[in-house]
Design a protein around this motif. Structure first.
Motif: not given
Length: 229
Positions: A5-7, A19-39
């Motif tokens: 869940k810490l991925i 140095k990737l796109d900041s907004i894309l990183i945060i959105i991707l991190s949110s969606f991945v965390t939701a998926i692995v966390g069962g949300i």
């Protein structure tokens, strides 16, 4: 398996390191965390909405920082510097003073235009330094530091004195409640009327002071070079 869940944190760290796109990183991190966390996605979007409403001031600040960083990376500072370089007679003091007047007008209507992080650093400072460099000068490091201080200073002066002109703003309400506790009942419109000359004088003094200070710094650092020419 709980550690998976810490991925999202790992994605953020790697994304910023690469140095990737900041907004894309945060959105991707949110969606991945939701998926692995069962949300599910609906719950995730609801969480985004609730978080934005509950902490909208901080959320807006973060969004401004991300947008500003993206624009800087794509040449905002260079464009600001080049723009002011095309205006004849412009100096750092004039640029800073003009911004102070504009900031005061916007402040009177309680309209923000980015502040130090969103406007001063990426736009005003490059414009002020561009005004110096447009005259063929290589900006002195000490002068640059003074420009940074003057730019932030005029932002604080204009906002401090002019925000209370907005009837119903937090500054005006604070003054009204303070006076009421002291036994003086006044209307917000009365406070605004009394504050108008104070705001004008306060901003004018700041503009004149920074203009004269910049002239003095320019004579100190660049007069010899111009004389040599």
């Amino acid at each position: 398996m709980e550690y998976i869940k810490l991925i999202g944190i790992l994605i953020v760290v790697l994304g910023f390191a690469l140095k990737l796109d900041s907004i894309l990183i945060i959105i991707l991190s949110s969606f991945v965390t939701a998926i692995v966390g069962g949300i599910d996605m609906i719950s995730l979007l609801e969480a985004f909405g609730q978080g934005f409403v509950a902490n909208r001031s901080m959320t807006i600040f973060i969004l401004v920082m991300l947008v500003t960083g993206t624009m800087e990376r794509n040449g905002l500072r260079e464009a600001s510097s080049a723009l002011i370089g095309k205006i004849k007679g412009a100096t750092a003091g004039i640029v800073i003073g003009a911004y102070g007047i504009i900031r005061g007008i916007f402040g009177a209507f309680n309209v923000g235009i980015g502040g130090v992080a969103g406007f001063i650093r990426p736009v005003l400072i490059p414009m002020a330094t561009g005004a110096v460099e447009s005259k063929g000068n290589k900006i002195n490091d000490e002068h640059l530091e003074q420009i940074k201080g003057m730019s932030a200073g005029i932002e604080n002066i204009a906002w401090f004195f002019c925000q209370v002109l907005f009837v119903g703003g937090s500054g005006a309400l604070l003054v009204q409640s303070t006076l009421e506790n002291l036994g003086y009942k006044v209307e917000l419109i009365q406070l605004a009327a009394i504050e108008i000359p104070i705001a004008i004088v306060g901003v004018a003094i700041g503009v004149i002071y920074y203009y004269l200070k910049d002239r003095s710094l320019c004579k100190k650092y660049y007069s010899k070079k111009q004389g040599d020419k």
